[in-house]
Design an enzyme around this catalytic site. Structure first.
Site, PDB file in Angstrom:
ATOM      1  N   ASP A 186      14.070  52.335 -12.762  1.00 46.28           N
ATOM      2  CA  ASP A 186      12.390  51.644 -13.162  1.00 46.28           C
ATOM      3  C   ASP A 186      12.400  51.105 -12.352  1.00 46.28           C
ATOM      4  O   ASP A 186      10.983  50.977 -12.243  1.00 46.28           O
ATOM      5  CB  ASP A 186      12.537  51.447 -14.845  1.00 46.28           C
ATOM      6  CG  ASP A 186      12.882  51.647 -15.912  1.00 46.28           C
ATOM      7  OD1 ASP A 186      12.778  52.973 -15.667  1.00 46.28           O
ATOM      8  OD2 ASP A 186      12.872  51.474 -16.773  1.00 46.28           O
TER       9      ASP A 186
ATOM     10  N   GLY B  17      10.803  44.271 -17.688  1.00 44.67           N
ATOM     11  CA  GLY B  17      10.608  42.230 -16.729  1.00 44.67           C
ATOM     12  C   GLY B  17      11.699  42.633 -15.771  1.00 44.67           C
ATOM     13  O   GLY B  17      11.484  42.553 -14.487  1.00 44.67           O
ATOM     14  N   GLY B  18      13.164  42.789 -15.429  1.00 45.47           N
ATOM     15  CA  GLY B  18      13.869  42.917 -14.709  1.00 45.47           C
ATOM     16  C   GLY B  18      13.787  43.932 -13.445  1.00 45.47           C
ATOM     17  O   GLY B  18      13.320  43.214 -12.329  1.00 45.47           O
TER      18      GLY B  18
ATOM     19  N   LYS C 234       5.531  46.386 -17.570  1.00 51.58           N
ATOM     20  CA  LYS C 234       5.084  48.749 -17.864  1.00 51.58           C
ATOM     21  C   LYS C 234       5.306  47.826 -20.085  1.00 51.58           C
ATOM     22  O   LYS C 234       6.061  47.834 -20.169  1.00 51.58           O
ATOM     23  CB  LYS C 234       6.065  48.903 -17.095  1.00 51.58           C
ATOM     24  CG  LYS C 234       7.519  48.788 -17.375  1.00 51.58           C
ATOM     25  CD  LYS C 234       8.082  50.028 -18.398  1.00 51.58           C
ATOM     26  CE  LYS C 234       9.618  50.376 -18.550  1.00 51.58           C
ATOM     27  NZ  LYS C 234       9.726  50.855 -19.874  1.00 51.58           N
TER      28      LYS C 234
ATOM     29  N   ALA D 127      13.991  43.908 -23.572  1.00 55.28           N
ATOM     30  CA  ALA D 127      12.512  43.959 -24.541  1.00 55.28           C
ATOM     31  C   ALA D 127      12.064  45.781 -24.144  1.00 55.28           C
ATOM     32  O   ALA D 127      11.053  46.080 -24.895  1.00 55.28           O
ATOM     33  CB  ALA D 127      11.018  43.343 -24.409  1.00 55.28           C
TER      34      ALA D 127
ATOM     35  N   PRO E 276       9.121  39.038 -22.161  1.00 57.64           N
ATOM     36  CA  PRO E 276      10.196  39.223 -22.255  1.00 57.64           C
ATOM     37  C   PRO E 276      11.373  39.664 -21.406  1.00 57.64           C
ATOM     38  O   PRO E 276      11.527  40.571 -21.605  1.00 57.64           O
ATOM     39  CB  PRO E 276      10.223  39.095 -23.516  1.00 57.64           C
ATOM     40  CG  PRO E 276       8.401  39.378 -23.775  1.00 57.64           C
ATOM     41  CD  PRO E 276       8.565  39.403 -22.623  1.00 57.64           C
ATOM     42  N   VAL E 277      13.284  39.315 -22.076  1.00 52.46           N
ATOM     43  CA  VAL E 277      14.242  39.571 -21.204  1.00 52.46           C
ATOM     44  C   VAL E 277      14.305  41.440 -22.110  1.00 52.46           C
ATOM     45  O   VAL E 277      14.082  40.164 -23.857  1.00 52.46           O
ATOM     46  CB  VAL E 277      14.895  38.882 -21.321  1.00 52.46           C
ATOM     47  CG1 VAL E 277      14.203  37.859 -19.438  1.00 52.46           C
ATOM     48  CG2 VAL E 277      15.556  38.042 -21.659  1.00 52.46           C
TER      49      VAL E 277
HETATM   50  O1  C5P Z   1      19.386  51.677 -13.944  1.00 57.17           O
HETATM   51  P1  C5P Z   1      19.923  50.851 -15.034  1.00 57.17           P
HETATM   52  O2  C5P Z   1      20.559  50.272 -14.071  1.00 57.17           O
HETATM   53  O3  C5P Z   1      17.965  50.037 -15.122  1.00 57.17           O
HETATM   54  O4  C5P Z   1      20.086  51.276 -16.432  1.00 57.17           O
HETATM   55  C1  C5P Z   1      20.388  50.887 -17.042  1.00 57.17           C
HETATM   56  C2  C5P Z   1      21.371  51.684 -17.740  1.00 57.17           C
HETATM   57  O5  C5P Z   1      20.705  52.962 -18.837  1.00 57.17           O
HETATM   58  C3  C5P Z   1      22.464  52.871 -17.655  1.00 57.17           C
HETATM   59  O6  C5P Z   1      23.415  52.428 -17.043  1.00 57.17           O
HETATM   60  C4  C5P Z   1      23.005  53.915 -18.448  1.00 57.17           C
HETATM   61  O7  C5P Z   1      22.951  53.639 -19.571  1.00 57.17           O
HETATM   62  C5  C5P Z   1      20.893  54.547 -18.472  1.00 57.17           C
HETATM   63  N1  C5P Z   1      20.237  55.133 -17.746  1.00 57.17           N
HETATM   64  C6  C5P Z   1      20.764  56.359 -18.491  1.00 57.17           C
HETATM   65  N2  C5P Z   1      19.795  56.869 -17.565  1.00 57.17           N
HETATM   66  C7  C5P Z   1      18.492  56.943 -16.946  1.00 57.17           C
HETATM   67  C8  C5P Z   1      18.416  55.731 -16.580  1.00 57.17           C
HETATM   68  C9  C5P Z   1      19.095  54.658 -17.258  1.00 57.17           C
HETATM   69  O8  C5P Z   1      21.403  56.744 -18.890  1.00 57.17           O
HETATM   70  N3  C5P Z   1      17.540  57.991 -16.142  1.00 57.17           N
END
Ligand code: C5P
Length: 288
Positions: free
Chosen positions: A137, A102-103, A10, A98, A95-96
């Site tokens: 995401d 991807g994950g 994305k 990035a 790519p990771v």
């Molecule tokens: O949800 P996910 O594990 O992908 O989010 C990774 C990090 O990004 C979270 O630990 C947080 O620090 C930050 N995040 C955030 N607000 C969001 C999404 C992600 O602060 N809406």
């Protein structure tokens, strides 16, 4: 039985941060776009119980810290269905670390496969809820296409498709930590915000120039100096004929939006000499 699906990368056409929440996350407003850069997922039932991931990126974890495996764990926990033993194959091209999801997209593809195989009656909204337990995401990545994502990233509104165009996507070598970048944001101090409403109107009107003019990601405002390459790539893309360019997600990948294939391909070649992870892509539609 072996099931397969593609995990689409994305791009963020916009990324806005509206405030910090009491749960530690941030309230976001993002226009997301799938592109045809994909990982390939296979899920096969095996005799032994438990889950294992096999991947062509040897440094990715094989156990539950792999997001594709985590998605399978959550799926069976949340649906209450008896978990079979599963081998998850992950042929990675995205790519990771990035900013291209991807994950999250790998998790999403596993969830789509498991729904297809074990719970075809499960509503899409419920699958997206399960996805949100894996990552912010993931709900978007389950659905894909052109979408407004709000809240933590789980409140989704389908948008008109991005008009046909070409995207040159370039990932420099530096890696950005998403939590670190969020921790640098002071929402009241952000100097600019994307014109999300204007971008939605441009999508509605099928106005590619209008979309290109409004690409913006607030993380660009807080990037530490060591990520200066992000801005160099952005300038190069614009010099090479992109009608707009922006960083995606928490970076460091930058993309340029082009009307025509010729300029986009030329930009891919030029940037690819310095940055091997440079791709020529097209927008992709909904995955479900
Ligand atoms: O949800 P996910 O594990 O992908 O989010 C990774 C990090 O990004 C979270 O630990 C947080 O620090 C930050 N995040 C955030 N607000 C969001 C999404 C992600 O602060 N809406």
């Amino acid at each position: 039985m072996v099931y397969t699906d593609l995990a689409y990368a994305k791009l963020n056409l916009t990324l806005d941060i509206l405030g910090k929440r009491t749960d530690g996350y941030h309230d976001l407003r993002m226009v997301m776009q799938s592109i045809d850069l994909t990982d390939e997922l296979t899920v096969a039932v095996r005799e032994e119980p438990g889950y294992e991931a096999e991947t062509n990126f040897p440094y990715l974890p094989k156990g539950e810290s792999n997001l594709a495996v985590k998605a399978a764990v959550r799926f069976f926990e949340e649906t209450g269905l008896p978990p079979p033993g599963l081998s998850i194959g992950l042929q990675k091209r995205i790519p990771v670390c990035a900013g291209m999801g991807g994950g999250s997209s790998d998790s999403a593809a596993v969830l789509r496969i498991l729904r297809r195989a074990y719970a075809p009656e499960l509503p899409l909204e419920r699958l997206e809820e399960i996805g949100s337990l894996v990552g912010s995401d993931v709900p978007y990545c389950i659905r894909g296409g052109t979408v407004l994502a709000e809240g933590r990233g789980e409140r989704l509104t389908d948008l008109p498709a991005l008009p046909p165009c070409w995207l040159t996507v370039c990932k420099p070598g530096c890696a950005v930590s998403t939590p670190e970048l969020f921790s640098l944001v002071r929402v009241k101090r952000l100097r600019f915000h994307p014109q999300t409403a204007g971008l939605l109107a441009a999508l509605e009107a099928g106005d590619l120039e209008g979309v290109a003019r409004r690409l913006y990601n607030v993380f660009e405002d807080v990037l530490p100096r060591r990520y200066a390459q992000v801005f160099e790539i952005k300038s190069r893309l614009l010099e090479l004929g992109a009608i707009g360019a922006s960083m995606t997600g928490s970076g460091p990948t930058v993309f340029g939006l082009f009307r025509d294939r010729e300029n986009a391909e030329r930009a891919r070649e030029a940037l690819g000499r310095q940055f091997p992870a440079t791709f020529l892509c097209r927008p992709a539609g909904r995955a479900v």
